[in-house]
Design an enzyme around this catalytic site. Structure first.
Site, PDB file in Angstrom:
ATOM      1  N   TYR A   1       0.851  -1.179   0.000  1.00  0.00           N
ATOM      2  CA  TYR A   1       0.000   0.000   0.000  1.00  0.00           C
ATOM      3  C   TYR A   1       0.893   1.237   0.000  1.00  0.00           C
ATOM      4  CZ  TYR A   1      -3.935  -3.047   1.393  1.00  0.00           C
ATOM      5  OH  TYR A   1      -4.898  -4.017   1.458  1.00  0.00           O
TER       6      TYR A   1
ATOM      7  N   SER B   1     -13.597  -5.389   2.023  1.00  0.00           N
ATOM      8  CA  SER B   1     -14.586  -4.666   1.213  1.00  0.00           C
ATOM      9  C   SER B   1     -16.018  -5.089   1.539  1.00  0.00           C
ATOM     10  CB  SER B   1     -14.309  -4.860  -0.285  1.00  0.00           C
ATOM     11  OG  SER B   1     -13.114  -4.243  -0.663  1.00  0.00           O
ATOM     12  N   PRO B   2     -16.376  -5.180   2.828  1.00  0.00           N
ATOM     13  CA  PRO B   2     -17.741  -5.587   3.168  1.00  0.00           C
ATOM     14  C   PRO B   2     -18.787  -4.545   2.789  1.00  0.00           C
ATOM     15  CG  PRO B   2     -16.598  -4.849   5.134  1.00  0.00           C
ATOM     16  CD  PRO B   2     -15.570  -4.884   4.036  1.00  0.00           C
ATOM     17  N   LEU B   3     -18.330  -3.329   2.468  1.00  0.00           N
ATOM     18  CA  LEU B   3     -19.240  -2.277   2.009  1.00  0.00           C
ATOM     19  C   LEU B   3     -19.093  -2.037   0.514  1.00  0.00           C
ATOM     20  CD1 LEU B   3     -18.881   0.265   4.949  1.00  0.00           C
ATOM     21  CD2 LEU B   3     -20.575  -1.543   4.630  1.00  0.00           C
TER      22      LEU B   3
ATOM     23  N   ARG C   1     -16.586  -1.329  -1.429  1.00  0.00           N
ATOM     24  CA  ARG C   1     -15.816  -0.125  -1.758  1.00  0.00           C
ATOM     25  C   ARG C   1     -16.670   1.141  -1.654  1.00  0.00           C
ATOM     26  NH1 ARG C   1     -14.019  -4.390  -4.349  1.00  0.00           N
ATOM     27  NH2 ARG C   1     -11.788  -4.806  -4.181  1.00  0.00           N
ATOM     28  N   GLY C   2     -17.540   1.139  -0.653  1.00  0.00           N
ATOM     29  CA  GLY C   2     -18.323   2.328  -0.350  1.00  0.00           C
ATOM     30  C   GLY C   2     -19.666   2.421  -1.043  1.00  0.00           C
ATOM     31  N   PHE C   3     -19.903   1.591  -2.061  1.00  0.00           N
ATOM     32  CA  PHE C   3     -21.168   1.704  -2.792  1.00  0.00           C
ATOM     33  C   PHE C   3     -22.365   1.399  -1.891  1.00  0.00           C
ATOM     34  CE2 PHE C   3     -22.557   1.223  -7.506  1.00  0.00           C
ATOM     35  CZ  PHE C   3     -23.518   2.200  -7.319  1.00  0.00           C
TER      36      PHE C   3
ATOM     37  N   SER D   1     -22.788   2.139   1.048  1.00  0.00           N
ATOM     38  CA  SER D   1     -23.058   3.212   2.004  1.00  0.00           C
ATOM     39  C   SER D   1     -24.241   4.056   1.563  1.00  0.00           C
ATOM     40  CB  SER D   1     -21.833   4.111   2.152  1.00  0.00           C
ATOM     41  OG  SER D   1     -21.636   4.884   0.979  1.00  0.00           O
TER      42      SER D   1
END
Length: 351
Positions: A77, A228-230, A232-234, A236
């Protein structure tokens, strides 16, 4: 083999962090207790837009203050930057942190916010060298969970795991993980040394593992670390148009063209259900992941304290059987449009 979710009951007091009842879960049959919701630190190194080290460090410190000790980072990273940030944040608090570190991939910024990927490296010599640099950047003398980020097709997995087992014997790492590995590979690896955790994408958007991988790791006593349980933010609900994306996500098929709008329709339905539960869409999505079993750890990523506290409050969202049925009706496995990554990245999965 079907995937059956356990029955859980309903509760609604979930928003204020003061009401959070921090939950621990055992990481695999041979691992320690860790927080059910951890912190993915990748976004603290500019992957999803600009990041600020001071803000990131404050977020990590807040996670530890609330007892959420699972911190996930990687040596690739931003070429070690992420580990340095984590190392600064845990200074004087090493005993409160469970460090999960991935290695063996090369990422570099590409044109127009894209990411380019180099070869995967699981060679024993590389592993032995990489872990020493991680220790220096993290300013620690051991790593709790060390994971090859992808399976190297040119190195037998037995050789990679053998090198990691040697690091366990020397006390440099405590537990061995795998990431994005296929079921047969997981079995081969576990025959060499106990595998504590499999880190893999798992969410309402990504349910491929339910068919073969999840039953395999449960048979072998391996914990699941869901990244990435969300999505990648989508999930939300805060991403409304493609113009809201000004980072690497614009190059991912699920965020492109017609796929974007089809997936947005699914998110709108999740938002409506979340409103009925008096929680945010992110909390509902995280609660769904955690409801999949006591052997699942979720590591949503964020670089801000407000989102951290929102995410960990999802532990207090309890879903009824009716809730789970409603969610599955909205997002059954395979309904999402588009692949997780561009074709080049997809070739690195399920090896």
């Amino acid at each position: 083999m079907c995937f059956v979710r356990p029955i859980v009951t309903c509760s609604s007091e979930i928003r204020a962090h003061k009401k959070i009842k921090m939950k621990n879960r055992k990481l695999g049959t041979n691992g320690p207790l860790v927080s059910a919701i951890g912190l993915g630190c990748m976004g603290m190194s500019g992957v999803y837009g600009q990041s600020d080290d001071a803000t990131s460090i404050a977020t990590i410190e807040r996670a530890l203050e609330l007892g959420h000790n699972f911190l996930d980072t990687a040596d690739f990273y931003r070429t070690g930057h992420n580990e340095e940030v984590v190392g600064r944040a845990i200074r004087g608090k090493r005993d409160k942190a469970f460090l999960s570190v991935k290695t063996g991939m090369m990422l570099a910024p590409g044109p127009n916010g894209s990411m380019t990927i180099g070869p995967v490296n699981g060679h024993p010599d590389y592993i032995r060298n990489a872990v020493l640099y991680s220790l220096q950047r993290l300013k620690t003398d051991y790593i709790d969970l060390y994971t090859p980020a992808r399976v190297d097709p040119n190195v037998p997995v037995e050789d990679t795991i053998g090198a990691l087992a040697d690091l366990v014997q020397k006390g440099i790492i405590r537990y061995i993980g795998l990431s994005e590995a296929a079921a047969p590979t997981i079995r081969r690896a576990a025959a060499v040394h106990p595998i504590t955790a499999l880190q893999i994408e798992y969410s309402l958007w990504s349910r491929d593992i339910e068919a073969e991988v999840l039953p395999t790791i449960r048979e072998l006593g391996i914990g699941l670390v869901a990244y990435s349980p969300l999505s990648r933010g989508f999930l939300s609900g805060e991403i409304r148009t493609p113009d809201d994306l000004k980072d690497n996500r614009v190059h991912m098929p699920r965020f492109q063209g017609e796929n974007f709008y089809k997936n947005l329709e699914l998110v709108e339905k999740i938002k409506a259900l979340a409103a009925e539960k008096n929680c945010t869409p992110s909390q509902l999505a995280l609660a769904w992941v955690l409801a999949g079993g006591e052997d699942i750890i979720a590591i949503p990523g964020t670089k801000r304290i407000a989102y951290l506290e929102e995410n960990i409050a999802a532990e207090n969202v309890q879903l009824t059987p009716k809730d789970l049925e409603s969610i599955d009706a909205i997002m059954p496995a395979g309904i999402v449009s588009g692949t997780r990554y561009p074709e080049t990245f997809m070739k690195l999965l399920n090896r």
